[in-house]
Design an enzyme around this catalytic site. Structure first.
Site, PDB file in Angstrom:
ATOM      1  CG  ASP A 292      -2.265   0.526   1.017  1.00  0.00           C
ATOM      2  OD1 ASP A 292      -2.374   1.586   0.393  1.00  0.00           O
ATOM      3  OD2 ASP A 292      -3.235  -0.124   1.463  1.00  0.00           O
TER       4      ASP A 292
ATOM      5  CG  ASP B 120      -4.648   5.803   0.879  1.00  0.00           C
ATOM      6  OD1 ASP B 120      -5.476   4.912   1.093  1.00  0.00           O
ATOM      7  OD2 ASP B 120      -4.653   6.910   1.459  1.00  0.00           O
TER       8      ASP B 120
ATOM      9  CD  GLU C   7      -8.876   4.656  -1.785  1.00  0.00           C
ATOM     10  OE1 GLU C   7      -9.796   4.295  -1.056  1.00  0.00           O
ATOM     11  OE2 GLU C   7      -7.965   5.411  -1.396  1.00  0.00           O
TER      12      GLU C   7
ATOM     13  CG  HIS D 202      -9.055  -1.112   4.445  1.00  0.00           C
ATOM     14  ND1 HIS D 202      -8.817  -1.174   3.079  1.00  0.00           N
ATOM     15  CD2 HIS D 202      -8.649   0.114   4.830  1.00  0.00           C
ATOM     16  CE1 HIS D 202      -8.293  -0.039   2.682  1.00  0.00           C
ATOM     17  NE2 HIS D 202      -8.170   0.764   3.721  1.00  0.00           N
ATOM     18  CG  ASP D 203     -11.489   2.284   3.364  1.00  0.00           C
ATOM     19  OD1 ASP D 203     -11.008   2.259   4.516  1.00  0.00           O
ATOM     20  OD2 ASP D 203     -10.872   2.726   2.369  1.00  0.00           O
TER      21      ASP D 203
HETATM   22  O1  TEU Z   1      -9.570   5.728   1.703  1.00  0.00           O
HETATM   23  C1  TEU Z   1     -10.020   6.851   1.043  1.00  0.00           C
HETATM   24  C2  TEU Z   1     -11.459   7.136   0.985  1.00  0.00           C
HETATM   25  O2  TEU Z   1     -11.824   8.093   0.314  1.00  0.00           O
HETATM   26  C3  TEU Z   1     -12.527   6.400   1.680  1.00  0.00           C
HETATM   27  O3  TEU Z   1     -12.617   5.073   1.361  1.00  0.00           O
HETATM   28  C4  TEU Z   1     -12.491   6.693   3.153  1.00  0.00           C
HETATM   29  O4  TEU Z   1     -11.815   5.722   3.862  1.00  0.00           O
HETATM   30  C5  TEU Z   1     -13.844   6.831   3.774  1.00  0.00           C
HETATM   31  O5  TEU Z   1     -14.493   5.608   3.791  1.00  0.00           O
HETATM   32  C6  TEU Z   1     -14.672   7.913   3.190  1.00  0.00           C
HETATM   33  O6  TEU Z   1     -15.954   7.894   3.717  1.00  0.00           O
HETATM   34  C7  TEU Z   1      -8.204   5.534   1.878  1.00  0.00           C
HETATM   35  C8  TEU Z   1      -7.950   4.304   2.718  1.00  0.00           C
HETATM   36  O7  TEU Z   1      -8.425   3.161   2.055  1.00  0.00           O
HETATM   37  C9  TEU Z   1      -8.575   4.506   4.064  1.00  0.00           C
HETATM   38  O8  TEU Z   1      -8.493   3.373   4.877  1.00  0.00           O
HETATM   39  C10 TEU Z   1      -7.868   5.666   4.702  1.00  0.00           C
HETATM   40  O9  TEU Z   1      -8.486   5.976   5.922  1.00  0.00           O
HETATM   41  C11 TEU Z   1      -7.866   6.903   3.816  1.00  0.00           C
HETATM   42  O10 TEU Z   1      -7.548   6.633   2.470  1.00  0.00           O
HETATM   43  C12 TEU Z   1      -6.813   7.880   4.295  1.00  0.00           C
HETATM   44  O11 TEU Z   1      -5.535   7.354   4.063  1.00  0.00           O
END
Ligand code: TEU
Ligand code: CA
Length: 565
Positions: A101, A202, A256, A329-330
């Site tokens: 990542d 990310d 992402e 994970h989100d």
């Molecule tokens: O996620 C970015 C993001 O825009 C979303 O998925 C966010 O986590 C959230 O759900 C918006 O409602 C990435 C990573 O995958 C996430 O785990 C991190 O917290 C974020 O970036 C910051 O690094």
């Protein structure tokens, strides 16, 4: 290179490991690298090709590793660099690749660069981050952070604000500074030289900010939407990264890109290979958002889901490349979100949803536990949450009276990120075999019924079904390279589509309801040849097809035949 070239990363299946919750080898309640190494044979048995590791770098864990304080060190709780090297070597011996990542939109405020940067206005690192003077005694603009509150933090030391699109402890790096870019590219090269096999990047579409930092349209919380997506130099910076790092190695890369459209994907995941292999889009996982807000939710409408998925399938075919995912994970667990997690239908619907995605064109990503049909967690109190985003939302949206306490709690239970961050369920021993200690976040109480050991030992389990889907992708070129056509776009119950390659056709049929549904094979696909095909996979053990069939609740099957010309 062209959009139709064959590539190993187009033919691969990726498995995401969230190290904190995967497997704890030393009883401190936190998953770690040695824990991952121990479970590599399990992933080999599942059949995946690539492992995407959520961040394992040194971090104070304000956002579970997405706040990095040293990009060249391993997080103390996860082990040492020797442990990492051993994990990488073991993975390679097993024929598994490791994708890191890359979190470089921001660092931790505890990174040495930021400590220097905040120390004085003339520090050589000052310009590594985005500092601005107050405007009318307030924040420089109205931008809100993705985790709530303003995107600016006032820093007393130099009487200025710094930008953080995420948590206060995640200051945004200033990509307009060529020294920042060189630091990032050097660091990436250092990991490539170690032998890693790719990067998941990310929020990579947010690295270039409009230098005017204009106010954004205010959302329900009162803050403006940052104009940070697809900024003016984003493609220039990614192309520079590609020239200086990516093109020098044989990597898998995925960016992402929340908010990206399918048209944007053609730029980020360019067929000429000058940027990334593919992106993660968000359109399909935002279909149950409320208007303007993640924390109000509605039921996903199947016809809308079909529209979104089909648009990406069709537009990118031959021109770019899709990633395919339901979970990470989100995101909450897909079986609880789009399927049915009751004991009666959990396995059937998990298999159906998997079939729907894995027969599409693109590189599939499986999130740990998805291959077992793991479900959302039955939260009953706010103390059970760990995630900075959910905790912040519960506080802020109630304070601002955007939602009531009950509404936001209900919404966070449905969609909160901790649903997917509960420990991996390995067996039915205490704490699901994840740890001998006390886990950092509760284990889902359903681990006695849902766990890897039971499923690996049972032929008709969700695990074996995923194993078969992965194997089919390896055996049938049409799954990787065939074109896509949506059938029955109007149906609110059935998602059916065809894939075609030369004279071969796949018919993929998924019943998204808990009811019997009549399905007319001929209407669906002009399939006179139905009788002559073969059933590749079915979650009900269906073996043959007639012109008209009754689909059972959550039934899915894939039928392959040759089109006669
Ligand atoms: O996620 C970015 C993001 O825009 C979303 O998925 C966010 O986590 C959230 O759900 C918006 O409602 C990435 C990573 O995958 C996430 O785990 C991190 O917290 C974020 O970036 C910051 O690094
Ligand atoms: Ca541990």
């Amino acid at each position: 290179m062209s959009g139709t070239d064959k590539k190993w990363w187009k033919e691969s299946v990726v498995y995401q490991v969230y190290p904190r919750s995967f497997n704890d080898s030393n009883g401190d309640g936190i998953g770690d690298l040695n824990g991952i190494t121990e479970k590599l044979p399990y992933l080999k048995e599942l059949g995946v090709d690539v492992i995407w590791l959520s961040p394992v770098y040194q971090s104070p864990n304000a956002d579970n590793g997405y706040d990095i304080s040293n990009y060249r060190e391993i997080m103390t709780e996860f082990g040492t660099m020797e442990d990492f090297d051993r994990m990488l070597e073991t993975a390679h011996e097993l024929g598994l690749k490791i994708m890191m990542d890359l979190v470089v939109n921001h660092s931790s405020d505890e990174h040495e660069w930021f400590r220097e940067s905040r120390s004085s206005k003339d520090n050589p690192y000052r310009d590594y981050y985005i500092w601005r003077e107050a405007k009318d005694g307030k924040e420089p603009n109205n931008w809100g952070s993705c985790f709530g509150g303003p995107a600016w933090e006032y820093d007393e030391q130099t009487d200025m604000y710094y930008l953080h699109l995420f948590a206060v402890k995640q200051p945004d790096l200033n990509w307009d500074n060529p020294r920042v870019r060189e630091e990032v590219f050097d660091m990436m090269t250092w990991w490539c030289e170690k032998g890693i096999d790719g990067f998941r990047m990310d929020v990579i579409n947010m690295i270039s900010k409009d230098p005017a930092l204009p106010d954004g349209r205010p959302g329900p919380g009162g803050y403006g939407d940052p104009s940070a997506h697809n900024g003016p130099h984003v493609h220039e910076y990614i192309q520079e990264m590609n020239r200086k790092v990516l093109s020098r190695y044989d990597l898998i890369t995925v960016g992402e890109c929340g908010g990206a459209t399918a048209e944007d994907a053609l730029d980020y995941a360019r067929a000429d290979g000058k940027e990334l292999n593919m992106i993660f889009q968000f359109e399909h996982v935002r279909l149950d958002d409320g208007e303007d807000i993640k924390w109000a939710h509605r039921k996903i409408d199947l016809t809308e889901l079909k529209q979104v998925m089909s648009k990406w399938q069709i537009l990118l075919h031959g021109k770019s490349w899709n990633s395919l995912y339901w979970c990470n994970h989100d995101q909450p667990r897909i079986v609880s979100r789009l399927g049915n997690d009751s004991p009666e239908y959990r396995e059937l619907s998990a298999k159906m949803i998997a079939t729907n995605l894995h027969m599409m064109q693109g590189t599939p990503y499986i999130y740990q536990g998805e291959e077992l049909g793991m479900t959302n967690y039955p939260f009953t109190s706010i103390d059970e949450f760990r995630d900075v985003e959910s905790l912040h939302a519960m506080q802020e949206l109630v304070e601002k009276k955007v939602l009531t306490e009950e509404e936001i709690f209900e919404s966070v239970c449905y969609k909160g990120r901790d649903n997917s961050r509960t420990p991996m369920q390995w067996d039915d021993s205490s704490e699901a075999g994840f740890t001998t200690g006390t886990p950092w976040i509760n284990v889902n109480p359903n681990y006695k019924e849902i766990n890897a050991k039971e499923q690996v030992g049972r032929e008709d389990s969700v695990f074996h079904y995923y194993q078969k889907l992965i194997r089919l992708r390896r055996e049938h070129e049409i799954i990787v390279y065939g074109s896509y056509r949506l059938l029955l776009p109007e149906s609110r119950d059935v998602y059916a589509y065809e894939r075609s390659l030369k004279d071969e056709v796949l018919l993929v049929v998924c019943n998204f309801t808990d009811r019997d549904i009549t399905f007319d094979v001929e209407d669906g696909s002009a399939l006179a040849e139905a009788g002559k095909g073969v059933m590749l996979i079915s979650n009900y053990g269906r073996e043959t097809l007639e012109k008209q069939i009754t689909l059972k609740p959550y039934e899915a099957f894939v039928w392959k035949y040759h089109r006669s010309v």
